[in-house]
Structure formats: structure tokens, C-alpha cells
Design a protein around this motif. Sequence first.
Motif, PDB file in Angstrom:
ATOM      1  N   LYS A 188    -100.689   1.635  22.228  1.00 15.10           N
ATOM      2  CA  LYS A 188     -99.965   2.862  22.549  1.00 15.10           C
ATOM      3  C   LYS A 188    -100.522   4.019  21.729  1.00 15.10           C
ATOM      4  O   LYS A 188    -101.167   3.799  20.705  1.00 15.10           O
ATOM      5  CB  LYS A 188     -98.475   2.671  22.261  1.00 15.10           C
ATOM      6  CG  LYS A 188     -97.839   1.644  23.166  1.00 15.10           C
ATOM      7  CD  LYS A 188     -96.373   1.526  22.914  1.00 15.10           C
ATOM      8  CE  LYS A 188     -95.797   0.495  23.885  1.00 15.10           C
ATOM      9  NZ  LYS A 188     -94.381   0.347  23.782  1.00 15.10           N
ATOM     10  N   PRO A 189    -100.262   5.254  22.145  1.00 14.73           N
ATOM     11  CA  PRO A 189    -100.717   6.414  21.372  1.00 14.73           C
ATOM     12  C   PRO A 189    -100.236   6.320  19.918  1.00 14.73           C
ATOM     13  O   PRO A 189     -99.138   5.844  19.652  1.00 14.73           O
ATOM     14  CB  PRO A 189    -100.067   7.601  22.079  1.00 14.73           C
ATOM     15  CG  PRO A 189     -99.860   7.120  23.475  1.00 14.73           C
ATOM     16  CD  PRO A 189     -99.542   5.656  23.352  1.00 14.73           C
ATOM     17  N   GLY A 190    -101.082   6.768  19.008  1.00 14.05           N
ATOM     18  CA  GLY A 190    -100.760   6.714  17.587  1.00 14.05           C
ATOM     19  C   GLY A 190    -101.342   5.485  16.918  1.00 14.05           C
ATOM     20  O   GLY A 190    -101.412   5.418  15.704  1.00 14.05           O
ATOM     21  N   SER A 191    -101.760   4.504  17.713  1.00 13.52           N
ATOM     22  CA  SER A 191    -102.322   3.271  17.159  1.00 13.52           C
ATOM     23  C   SER A 191    -103.789   3.073  17.547  1.00 13.52           C
ATOM     24  O   SER A 191    -104.318   1.977  17.438  1.00 13.52           O
ATOM     25  CB  SER A 191    -101.508   2.067  17.648  1.00 13.52           C
ATOM     26  OG  SER A 191    -100.183   2.145  17.196  1.00 13.52           O
ATOM     27  N   VAL A 192    -104.433   4.136  18.003  1.00 12.26           N
ATOM     28  CA  VAL A 192    -105.833   4.027  18.428  1.00 12.26           C
ATOM     29  C   VAL A 192    -106.692   3.629  17.235  1.00 12.26           C
ATOM     30  O   VAL A 192    -106.569   4.180  16.145  1.00 12.26           O
ATOM     31  CB  VAL A 192    -106.337   5.340  19.058  1.00 12.26           C
ATOM     32  CG1 VAL A 192    -107.801   5.221  19.456  1.00 12.26           C
ATOM     33  CG2 VAL A 192    -105.481   5.705  20.261  1.00 12.26           C
ATOM     34  N   SER A 193    -107.538   2.631  17.469  1.00 13.75           N
ATOM     35  CA  SER A 193    -108.335   2.033  16.407  1.00 13.75           C
ATOM     36  C   SER A 193    -109.505   1.292  17.029  1.00 13.75           C
ATOM     37  O   SER A 193    -109.368   0.728  18.119  1.00 13.75           O
ATOM     38  CB  SER A 193    -107.449   1.040  15.635  1.00 13.75           C
ATOM     39  OG  SER A 193    -108.220   0.149  14.869  1.00 13.75           O
ATOM     40  N   PRO A 194    -110.649   1.244  16.343  1.00 15.53           N
ATOM     41  CA  PRO A 194    -111.759   0.423  16.853  1.00 15.53           C
ATOM     42  C   PRO A 194    -111.375  -1.044  17.024  1.00 15.53           C
ATOM     43  O   PRO A 194    -111.940  -1.729  17.878  1.00 15.53           O
ATOM     44  CB  PRO A 194    -112.840   0.574  15.787  1.00 15.53           C
ATOM     45  CG  PRO A 194    -112.540   1.845  15.113  1.00 15.53           C
ATOM     46  CD  PRO A 194    -111.047   1.974  15.141  1.00 15.53           C
ATOM     47  N   PHE A 195    -110.414  -1.532  16.260  1.00 12.62           N
ATOM     48  CA  PHE A 195    -109.974  -2.918  16.415  1.00 12.62           C
ATOM     49  C   PHE A 195    -109.403  -3.166  17.817  1.00 12.62           C
ATOM     50  O   PHE A 195    -109.423  -4.280  18.317  1.00 12.62           O
ATOM     51  CB  PHE A 195    -108.953  -3.308  15.353  1.00 12.62           C
ATOM     52  CG  PHE A 195    -109.526  -3.415  13.966  1.00 12.62           C
ATOM     53  CD1 PHE A 195    -110.663  -4.174  13.709  1.00 12.62           C
ATOM     54  CD2 PHE A 195    -108.934  -2.759  12.912  1.00 12.62           C
ATOM     55  CE1 PHE A 195    -111.197  -4.281  12.440  1.00 12.62           C
ATOM     56  CE2 PHE A 195    -109.456  -2.863  11.628  1.00 12.62           C
ATOM     57  CZ  PHE A 195    -110.596  -3.622  11.396  1.00 12.62           C
ATOM     58  N   ALA A 196    -108.898  -2.117  18.479  1.00 13.78           N
ATOM     59  CA  ALA A 196    -108.365  -2.255  19.834  1.00 13.78           C
ATOM     60  C   ALA A 196    -109.469  -2.602  20.834  1.00 13.78           C
ATOM     61  O   ALA A 196    -109.188  -3.134  21.906  1.00 13.78           O
ATOM     62  CB  ALA A 196    -107.640  -0.982  20.248  1.00 13.78           C
ATOM     63  N   LEU A 197    -110.717  -2.344  20.477  1.00 10.57           N
ATOM     64  CA  LEU A 197    -111.829  -2.725  21.357  1.00 10.57           C
ATOM     65  C   LEU A 197    -111.890  -4.236  21.543  1.00 10.57           C
ATOM     66  O   LEU A 197    -112.450  -4.717  22.531  1.00 10.57           O
ATOM     67  CB  LEU A 197    -113.154  -2.208  20.791  1.00 10.57           C
ATOM     68  CG  LEU A 197    -113.324  -0.684  20.815  1.00 10.57           C
ATOM     69  CD1 LEU A 197    -114.497  -0.270  19.963  1.00 10.57           C
ATOM     70  CD2 LEU A 197    -113.465  -0.179  22.246  1.00 10.57           C
ATOM     71  N   LEU A 198    -111.298  -4.985  20.641  1.00 15.53           N
ATOM     72  CA  LEU A 198    -111.251  -6.441  20.785  1.00 15.53           C
ATOM     73  C   LEU A 198    -110.428  -6.839  22.008  1.00 15.53           C
ATOM     74  O   LEU A 198    -110.629  -7.907  22.576  1.00 15.53           O
ATOM     75  CB  LEU A 198    -110.684  -7.099  19.522  1.00 15.53           C
ATOM     76  CG  LEU A 198    -111.452  -6.821  18.225  1.00 15.53           C
ATOM     77  CD1 LEU A 198    -110.738  -7.440  17.037  1.00 15.53           C
ATOM     78  CD2 LEU A 198    -112.886  -7.301  18.309  1.00 15.53           C
ATOM     79  N   ASN A 199    -109.503  -5.975  22.433  1.00 15.94           N
ATOM     80  CA  ASN A 199    -108.699  -6.215  23.635  1.00 15.94           C
ATOM     81  C   ASN A 199    -109.449  -5.861  24.908  1.00 15.94           C
ATOM     82  O   ASN A 199    -108.981  -6.156  26.000  1.00 15.94           O
ATOM     83  CB  ASN A 199    -107.409  -5.389  23.592  1.00 15.94           C
ATOM     84  CG  ASN A 199    -106.464  -5.856  22.512  1.00 15.94           C
ATOM     85  OD1 ASN A 199    -106.478  -7.008  22.119  1.00 15.94           O
ATOM     86  ND2 ASN A 199    -105.641  -4.940  22.028  1.00 15.94           N
TER      87      ASN A 199
END
Length: 158
Positions: free
Chosen positions: A82-93
Motif C-alpha cells: 500500500k502507499p507509504g510502504s514502497v520499498s525495493p523489498f516489494a520487488l520480491l512480490n
Amino acid sequence: GYDYDFHEHKALFTVEDSVKLRGKIKGSHTKNLFLKNKKDKFYLITCEENTNLNLKKISKSLDLGNLSFAREEYLLELLGIKPGSVSPFALLNNAENNVDFYLEDKLYNSDFVNFHPLTNTATITMKCEEFIEFMIENNKKIHIFSSTKEMVVKTYEC
């Protein structure tokens, strides 16, 4: 197998929140922009928190097309956050690897970098070189770009 520090804190939605509320955390802190162009190509651009990024200039110099912020539904669909939690780690999803990742050279040249672990109520600190290794191990391509030279200076392939 990677060393990291885990810091819990109040929810941080902006760089301003982070500066005020994160406390003392070593390393470089980040600003993460989830963007798309008119051809529905998606990008995650991660830069040092104080970098003033001109989207028009950087999109032209990196040949990304006309960029704008991607809508929330794309963030959820492609990165699972969700907005506010954007992170390169989200690329794992992003199993399809259809989001291109650009990491600013200021971060790449830092000893330690800080990212949210898919939630904005925590921060992970790790050595930048280990972060790069971790992303490559997880089949993520990384473009290192210079915001001052307005060009890609290095690319790590998976």
C-alpha cells in the motif's frame, strides 16, 4: 544469511515523517517512487531522501518515457503493498519482473542503506553491497543511476 538491523517505529508515510520520527538509524535513508509511463511500463526509482528528482529530466535522460506516479491499484497488484510502504523489498512480490528498478548512485556508494520491510512501521538497515547481492540472488535486475549526471552508470543483471 544476511546481516541487518531491524528498527520498529511509528508509521512513516513521507520523508518528512521519517526525519521527525525514525530516531537515530545509521546509513542512508531513501525516497521510493513507484512510477509508470504512458505505455504502462512500471518503474521503482529509489534515491537518497534529500535528492530533488526532476521526473521530466530523469525520464528523458534515462529514456523511460513520460512518467507519472502509478495509481494505488497498480502498487497493490504489482508489488503487493500500500502507499507509504514502497520499498525495493516489494520487488520480491513481483514474480513477473515487470517493474524496472533504478537505484541512485548516492545510495549505491553508501555503506548502509535503509528500506521498509513492506510495512512503514519498521526499517531494515543493511550494508548496500549485501542489499545488491540479496536482490540479484532473488533475480532482480538493478540499474544504478546518477541523478546529477542523469545516466545509468552500472547495471546488475540477474
